[in-house]
Design a protein around this motif. Structure first.
Motif, PDB file in Angstrom:
ATOM      1  N   TRP A  33       3.174  -5.925  -6.047  1.00 36.42           N
ATOM      2  CA  TRP A  33       3.944  -6.698  -5.079  1.00 36.42           C
ATOM      3  C   TRP A  33       4.553  -5.774  -4.027  1.00 36.42           C
ATOM      4  O   TRP A  33       4.551  -6.091  -2.828  1.00 36.42           O
ATOM      5  CB  TRP A  33       5.037  -7.493  -5.801  1.00 36.42           C
ATOM      6  N   LEU A  34       5.067  -4.628  -4.464  1.00 37.80           N
ATOM      7  CA  LEU A  34       5.630  -3.660  -3.519  1.00 37.80           C
ATOM      8  C   LEU A  34       4.566  -3.228  -2.518  1.00 37.80           C
ATOM      9  O   LEU A  34       4.810  -3.185  -1.308  1.00 37.80           O
ATOM     10  CB  LEU A  34       6.174  -2.432  -4.255  1.00 37.80           C
ATOM     11  N   ALA A  35       3.387  -2.892  -3.017  1.00 37.20           N
ATOM     12  CA  ALA A  35       2.313  -2.373  -2.163  1.00 37.20           C
ATOM     13  C   ALA A  35       1.749  -3.432  -1.223  1.00 37.20           C
ATOM     14  O   ALA A  35       1.461  -3.140  -0.052  1.00 37.20           O
ATOM     15  CB  ALA A  35       1.192  -1.797  -3.025  1.00 37.20           C
TER      16      ALA A  35
ATOM     17  N   ASN B 186      -0.724   4.946  -3.272  1.00 35.15           N
ATOM     18  CA  ASN B 186      -2.183   5.030  -3.369  1.00 35.15           C
ATOM     19  C   ASN B 186      -2.827   3.654  -3.362  1.00 35.15           C
ATOM     20  O   ASN B 186      -3.974   3.499  -2.948  1.00 35.15           O
ATOM     21  CB  ASN B 186      -2.609   5.800  -4.616  1.00 35.15           C
ATOM     22  N   PHE B 187      -2.107   2.648  -3.813  1.00 33.75           N
ATOM     23  CA  PHE B 187      -2.599   1.271  -3.838  1.00 33.75           C
ATOM     24  C   PHE B 187      -2.480   0.613  -2.464  1.00 33.75           C
ATOM     25  O   PHE B 187      -3.200  -0.332  -2.164  1.00 33.75           O
ATOM     26  CB  PHE B 187      -1.825   0.474  -4.891  1.00 33.75           C
ATOM     27  N   CYS B 188      -1.572   1.104  -1.631  1.00 31.76           N
ATOM     28  CA  CYS B 188      -1.375   0.556  -0.276  1.00 31.76           C
ATOM     29  C   CYS B 188      -2.587   0.862   0.597  1.00 31.76           C
ATOM     30  O   CYS B 188      -3.294   1.843   0.390  1.00 31.76           O
ATOM     31  CB  CYS B 188      -0.140   1.180   0.378  1.00 31.76           C
ATOM     32  N   SER B 189      -2.772   0.047   1.602  1.00 37.89           N
ATOM     33  CA  SER B 189      -3.833   0.312   2.572  1.00 37.89           C
ATOM     34  C   SER B 189      -3.450   1.548   3.395  1.00 37.89           C
ATOM     35  O   SER B 189      -2.273   1.885   3.508  1.00 37.89           O
ATOM     36  CB  SER B 189      -4.019  -0.886   3.502  1.00 37.89           C
ATOM     37  N   PRO B 190      -4.443   2.216   3.975  1.00 39.83           N
ATOM     38  CA  PRO B 190      -4.133   3.373   4.827  1.00 39.83           C
ATOM     39  C   PRO B 190      -3.187   3.008   5.978  1.00 39.83           C
ATOM     40  O   PRO B 190      -2.326   3.802   6.341  1.00 39.83           O
ATOM     41  CB  PRO B 190      -5.498   3.810   5.347  1.00 39.83           C
ATOM     42  N   ALA B 191      -3.324   1.813   6.530  1.00 41.78           N
ATOM     43  CA  ALA B 191      -2.444   1.402   7.634  1.00 41.78           C
ATOM     44  C   ALA B 191      -0.996   1.280   7.167  1.00 41.78           C
ATOM     45  O   ALA B 191      -0.075   1.677   7.887  1.00 41.78           O
ATOM     46  CB  ALA B 191      -2.929   0.074   8.218  1.00 41.78           C
ATOM     47  N   VAL B 192      -0.787   0.753   5.973  1.00 39.29           N
ATOM     48  CA  VAL B 192       0.572   0.629   5.434  1.00 39.29           C
ATOM     49  C   VAL B 192       1.141   2.008   5.166  1.00 39.29           C
ATOM     50  O   VAL B 192       2.290   2.294   5.507  1.00 39.29           O
ATOM     51  CB  VAL B 192       0.589  -0.263   4.166  1.00 39.29           C
TER      52      VAL B 192
END
Length: 92
Positions: A10-12, A51-57
């Protein structure tokens, strides 16, 4: 890396993108949000979440953090004269 629990996902996927969207109107609040999550999770869990976030995030979160520094620190560009990525030049 181990799979994330539901809160970390949820955070990511939800919280950090929401924080980024709100950063334009309230940068100090966004910075506080990132700091609070990091403090609660700890560095290991925070790395998993990032690491789970998208590169843009990830890039947007980094810019929020860097925004508290002087512009000269985070506005590094590649010198067009050198033509080399190995020779960065500060852009005012």
């Amino acid at each position: 890396m181990a799979d994330l629990d539901d809160d970390e996902k949820w955070l990511a996927r939800t919280y950090f993108p929401m924080l980024i969207a709100e950063s334009e109107s309230s940068l100090p609040t966004s910075l506080d949000g990132i700091a609070e999550v990091t403090e609660v999770l700890g560095s290991r869990a925070m790395r998993r979440v990032l690491n789970f976030c998208s590169p843009a995030v990830r890039a947007s979160l980094l810019m929020i953090v860097l925004s508290c520094l002087p512009t000269e620190v985070y506005s590094i560009s590649v010198s067009s004269i050198s033509g080399s990525l190995a020779e960065p030049a500060l852009s005012p």
